[in-house]
Enzyme design. Structure first.
Site, PDB file in Angstrom:
ATOM      1  N   CYS A  75      -0.447   4.196   2.091  1.00 38.88           N
ATOM      2  CA  CYS A  75      -0.272   3.972   3.662  1.00 38.88           C
ATOM      3  C   CYS A  75       1.419   4.055   3.800  1.00 38.88           C
ATOM      4  O   CYS A  75       1.494   4.881   4.657  1.00 38.88           O
ATOM      5  CB  CYS A  75      -0.592   2.454   3.978  1.00 38.88           C
ATOM      6  SG  CYS A  75      -1.938   1.924   3.452  1.00 38.88           S
ATOM      7  N   ASP A  76       2.100   3.673   3.033  1.00 38.67           N
ATOM      8  CA  ASP A  76       3.404   3.584   3.461  1.00 38.67           C
ATOM      9  C   ASP A  76       4.425   4.447   2.632  1.00 38.67           C
ATOM     10  O   ASP A  76       5.785   4.624   3.143  1.00 38.67           O
ATOM     11  CB  ASP A  76       4.109   2.065   3.611  1.00 38.67           C
ATOM     12  CG  ASP A  76       3.428   1.367   4.352  1.00 38.67           C
ATOM     13  OD1 ASP A  76       2.929   1.705   5.284  1.00 38.67           O
ATOM     14  OD2 ASP A  76       3.094   0.177   4.374  1.00 38.67           O
TER      15      ASP A  76
ATOM     16  N   CYS B 110       0.969  -1.131   0.009  1.00 34.81           N
ATOM     17  CA  CYS B 110      -0.099   0.049   0.029  1.00 34.81           C
ATOM     18  C   CYS B 110       1.042   1.178  -0.194  1.00 34.81           C
ATOM     19  O   CYS B 110       1.396   1.821   1.076  1.00 34.81           O
ATOM     20  CB  CYS B 110      -0.882  -0.143   1.063  1.00 34.81           C
ATOM     21  SG  CYS B 110      -1.919   1.443   1.470  1.00 34.81           S
TER      22      CYS B 110
END
Ligand code: NDP
Length: 334
Positions: free
Chosen positions: A160-161, A157
């Site tokens: 997300c990261d 992701c």
């Protein structure tokens, strides 16, 4: 970055709630799944006095328990680890009366009312409504070295990261819409983004292909397969095979600190498919703008019905919708 795995949550010395041992019990609302969608549905359903029973499933806490620090969920000004956020959501759901149970829903029968839900192959429950929040599982390549760097270089992701790789060189695997979107997102913050594509062309829509080709710091490596990821404690490089299986097959190494998988997700919808409509990948179809499936009383929220946004906050939002939809449905049944 946090290196917790869902097992950490599973093995917590927590009060075990095995629920009613009678062969059959009747509840108003069963929630299947314990990611942001399931817990948010539980918070809302409990506050609406539906006395929900939530089954945590195979990966308690959902996909976020395998990701790094969550910094994009509103309200956590300093960020929060995925497992901690799930613990908080669980406590909040329990505070309003949700009965959270360890266990896996192994089968359902939506052909009759009340609906039948089987937990752990042995416990039969009847429920007036069911909220499906079983999520989706990101596909990984299946390399041993991929496992080693999950949470310290490997992610599924970028939204997300990606932030952790600002100014660094990274790679995205895949040639579909998701891979292009992830690469474009990462290109905005990373120094260089490689796209590792196994074929000699992208599968993505032409508009996304155009945007990728116009982004100077994205380099597409066609006809490449990933053989191995290497590094000491964190990821340092990837070994790629060029033109695998061809007479001129060769190996090359790229220096990267982040390796993002975008080779698809598998929605966790198998046990529902005989009753509900799914698309060709398996995402449960819902009436647009709602969480209603084709069976009144059965609702789906979060990633099991969303292949576009797939964010914790959007999953939580649709969990809220599912509880409201369920409450309205049940109040009309009285
Ligand atoms: P897709 O299935 O469309 O693409 C997956 C990509 O990963 C393909 O390029 C595929 O290669 C590659 N791949 C699969 N397995 C491997 C493997 N083992 N090794 C290397 N590469 C692999 O998945 P997406 O997640 O991109 O999209 C899913 C659906 O969601 C699609 O319908 C897509 O259009 C939609 N979507 C739409 C968006 C939008 O409209 N903005 C955004 C994101 C998704 P190959 O081509 O060789 O099979």
């Amino acid at each position: 970055m946090n290196l917790f795995r869902s097992m950490d949550i599973q093995s917590e010395p927590k009060k075990e709630n095995t629920g009613n041992q009678s062969p059959s019990e009747h509840v108003k609302c069963i929630i299947i799944g314990s990611g942001p969608a399931g817990y948010t549905a539980a918070i809302y359903a409990a506050r609406a006095n539906l006395k929900p029973v939530l089954y945590k499933g195979i990966q308690p806490g959902g996909q976020l328990t395998t990701t790094t620090e969550v910094e994009n969920f509103p309200g956590y000004t300093e960020g929060v680890s995925g497992p901690k956020m799930m613990e908080d959501l669980e406590k909040q759901a329990e505070r309003f009366g949700t009965e959270v149970r360890w266990g896996i829903v192994t089968d359902v029968d939506f052909s009759k009312r009340p609906f039948i839900v089987i937990a752990d192959d042995e416990r039969t429950l009847e429920s007036d409504s069911v909220i499906i929040a079983t999520g989706a599982t990101a596909r990984y390549l299946g390399l041993e070295s991929e496992e080693k760097f999950k949470g310290s270089g490997v992610s599924a992701c970028a939204t997300c990261d990606g932030f952790f790789y600002r100014g660094k060189d990274v790679a995205v695997v895949g040639g579909g819409d998701s891979a292009c979107e992830e690469a474009l997102y990462l290109a905005g913050m990373c120094r260089k983004v490689y796209m590792i594509v196994r074929k000699d062309h992208l599968r993505a829509s032409s508009i996304l292909q155009k945007r990728v080709s116009e982004t100077p710091n994205i380099e597409i490596l066609f006809e490449r397969n990933t053989k191995e990821l290497r590094g000491d404690k964190v990821l340092e490089e990837a070994v790629l095979v060029k033109r695998m299986g061809q007479p001129d097959e060769s190996e090359e190494v790229i220096k990267i600190e982040g390796f993002f998988l975008a080779i698809g997700h598998i929605p966790n919808s198998d046990i529902f498919k005989k009753y509900l409509e799914t698309d060709d990948i398996g995402y449960i179809k819902t009436t647009p703008g709602t969480t209603k499936t084709k069976i009144p009383g059965i609702f789906a929220c979060g990633d099991v019905q969303d292949k576009v946004y797939r964010q914790a906050v959007t999953a939580a939002g649709s969990g809220c919708q599912a509880a409201i939809d369920a409450e309205r449905y049940l109040s009309r049944q009285l």
